[in-house]
Design an enzyme around this catalytic site. Structure first.
Site, PDB file in Angstrom:
ATOM      1  N   HIS A 116       0.612  -0.688  -0.211  1.00 21.27           N
ATOM      2  CA  HIS A 116      -0.162   0.586  -0.207  1.00 21.27           C
ATOM      3  C   HIS A 116       0.722   1.033   0.005  1.00 21.27           C
ATOM      4  CE1 HIS A 116      -2.987  -3.606   1.847  1.00 21.27           C
ATOM      5  NE2 HIS A 116      -3.529  -2.393   0.730  1.00 21.27           N
ATOM      6  N   LYS A 140      -0.259  -8.005  -5.268  1.00 28.83           N
ATOM      7  CA  LYS A 140      -1.928  -6.969  -5.067  1.00 28.83           C
ATOM      8  C   LYS A 140      -0.749  -5.747  -4.616  1.00 28.83           C
ATOM      9  CE  LYS A 140      -5.311  -4.806  -2.378  1.00 28.83           C
ATOM     10  NZ  LYS A 140      -5.554  -4.551  -1.176  1.00 28.83           N
ATOM     11  N   LYS A 282     -11.427  22.488 -22.774  1.00 27.32           N
ATOM     12  CA  LYS A 282     -12.199  22.605 -24.302  1.00 27.32           C
ATOM     13  C   LYS A 282     -11.175  22.840 -25.609  1.00 27.32           C
ATOM     14  CE  LYS A 282     -16.682  21.833 -22.726  1.00 27.32           C
ATOM     15  NZ  LYS A 282     -17.929  22.566 -23.001  1.00 27.32           N
ATOM     16  N   ASP A 318     -22.317  20.909 -28.712  1.00 28.84           N
ATOM     17  CA  ASP A 318     -22.719  21.885 -26.672  1.00 28.84           C
ATOM     18  C   ASP A 318     -23.478  23.068 -28.260  1.00 28.84           C
ATOM     19  OD1 ASP A 318     -21.716  21.667 -25.299  1.00 28.84           O
ATOM     20  OD2 ASP A 318     -19.674  22.939 -25.049  1.00 28.84           O
TER      21      ASP A 318
END
Ligand code: NAP
Length: 481
Positions: A116, A140, A282, A318
């Site tokens: 971890h 893991k 954008k 849009d």
């Protein structure tokens, strides 16, 4: 496999969580550190109470566990619980050969060797994973990506360590895509929560029903949305429901991104077919596009990117999404003049759409220079938002495009002093909440209303067509209205 992490304080609580989620999960992880002391002693019976493989875990405090207990006691509880029919046991990577490991091997319980890191993705993550798998155990890693580049590193694990049994989890908000696309990482499972969702965690129900994460295979096409923030987006629900309804083998994933460049490298690597683009990217995406539509060129912003042979193509949906709900009123001559509040990216697309259909537009904005720029390009008027009252009674359509009134600041209205005559059509493009303060005042005056959710749905339908080549299935509840 979708694995439900059980965090009840009693075995009955955990059993209830399994029952509630049974149809969404393939296995569960019993976390002993959440159980009371008395319940820990009974943990060995748990596998016989459920019809699923169970992982036995007693997480230490330093690894995200919730009980301060001596290491000796922790291991004794684990050894005792192993009397039960657990399929897997989680043992931390730095725990040297222990009685837990001995008993697990003796009983044929598969060991998950775990690492971890709540701070970062370690630089040598591939060699760490390899090391964890050396004894034939399942390796893991649950690590914390701090950038999209880190996410990309995790997605490359499968190429680096093909054939190694592994579980790879990206924690936190950047890690969400790794939890959904766990199969593409070669991870044998993804962990899901029951109900309460911590940052980055997804419920078992959402993973199974909305994302169909367990259906992903080699041929599954990946689509998504990039933005920052992005995890609140309703687009995954809409597109995934559409894919399911038309039996399109595809998945649509939210990608929290901090660098457009990293994302395009990732998109090439993962052969992503297309993606939606939201704030603040954008404009940033434009320099990566080999081909753009007339709208994108004119508006200077792109909300949809699709893969075409040899390049990425940019589209702006849009524009159509906005105009479609009011098209009938434009065609009939009911809308001839408009006041557009705001001069950001969305405003630019909207002003251009209105001008394309001959509507006379005045733009009002807090920062006058931004309104002036859009007005100059589109041949319209502009003014300061403070002067909104000057336009009372003189316009057919009012479009609200600022972020004022957006959740959680729902009691704000960018043109507080404005009085509606009742004859205006009022369109607020904010979709959360559906009924903004501005719209509720317009409704009181008797105005006709249009909601941001209408624009969102229409632009989403067009994206769906651009992504799949098919119409959005009309019988599906998109989850947007
Ligand atoms: P943007 O480019 O960041 O523009 C934000 C606009 O809001 C600017 O005009 C800005 O004015 C104005 N503004 C922000 N805070 C203000 C304040 N306190 N007072 C007055 N004006 C303020 O954002 P965008 O991409 O255009 O998006 C704007 C909104 O539209 C967002 O809420 C977004 O969710 C929504 N939207 C909806 C859809 C849909 O499908 N329904 C699609 C796209 C966007 P300045 O220029 O003075 O900073």
């Amino acid at each position: 496999m979708i694995c439900l992490t059980l965090s009840g304080s009693t075995l009955s609580d955990d059993l209830r969580a399994v029952k509630e989620n049974r149809e969404y999960i393939d296995m569960c992880e019993l976390r002993l550190d959440f159980l009371t002391e008395d319940e820990q002693k009974r943990a060995s019976i748990f596998p016989s109470l459920v019809d699923l493989p169970v992982i036995l875990t007693f997480r230490r405090l330093q690894d995200g566990g919730c009980l301060n207990i001596s290491e000796k006691s922790r291991r004794a509880i684990l050894v005792s619980a192993l009397d039960g029919d657990f399929k897997y046991v989680d043992i931390e990577e730095d725990v040297k050969r222990s009685e837990v490991e001995d008993k697990a091997r003796e009983k044929g319980v598969r060991i998950i060797r775990s690492l971890h890191d709540f701070e970062k993705v370690p630089e040598d993550i591939y060699s760490k994973l390899y090391h964890l798998s050396e004894k034939g155990d399942i390796a893991k890693v649950a690590v914390t990506p701090r950038s999209f580049q880190d996410v990309f590193t995790l997605f490359r694990v499968e190429e680096e360590l093909k054939g190694v049994d592994k579980i790879v989890i990206g924690m936190g908000e950047y890690g969400v895509a790794t939890r959904i696309l766990y199969k593409k990482l070669g991870s044998m499972l993804t962990f899901a929560s029951s109900n309460e969702v911590a940052p980055g965690q997804i419920s078992a129900k959402e993973l199974k029903l909305e994302y169909r994460a367990d259906h992903v295979n080699d041929r599954t096409a990946i689509y998504g949305i990039i933005g920052n923030p992005v995890l609140h987006s309703a687009s995954p629900r809409m597109h995934n429901r559409g894919f399911k309804a038309i039996n399109f083998n595809a998945i649509y994933v939210p990608f929290l991104v901090d660098s457009v460049r990293s994302f395009f490298m990732f998109a090439e690597y993962m052969k992503i077919r297309g993606f939606s683009v939201t704030v603040p990217f954008k404009v940033d995406v434009l320099s990566y596009l080999g081909n753009v539509t007339r709208e994108v060129k004119q508006i200077g912003s792109c909300n949809t990117v699709v893969r075409v042979p040899g390049m990425w193509k940019g589209i702006n949906t849009d524009y159509y999404g906005f105009i479609k709900p009011i098209m009938a009123d434009i065609d009939s001559g009911r809308i001839k003049t408009a006041l557009v509040i705001g001069a950001g990216g969305a405003s630019h697309a909207i002003v251009w759409a209105l001008r394309n259909y001959g509507v006379k537009v005045t733009i009002l904005n807090r920062t006058l220079s931004r309104a002036e720029t859009i007005a100059r390009i589109n041949l319209c008027d502009y003014d300061s938002i403070e002067n909104a009252s000057r336009y009372e009674g003189s316009v057919d359509l009012i479009v609200q495009t600022t972020s004022v009134g957006l959740y959680p600041e729902v009691d704000q209205n960018p043109i507080e002093a404005f009085h509606f005559s009742g004859n205006e059509i009022v369109y607020d493009i904010i979709y959360k909440p559906k009924m903004t303060k501005l719209l509720s005042e317009a409704e009181k005056a008797g105005c006709k209303l249009h909601y941001g959710s209408e624009m969102l749905l229409e632009q989403g339908k067009l994206q769906f067509e651009a992504f799949t080549g098919y119409h959005y299935p009309h019988w599906v509840d998109s989850g947007l209205e």
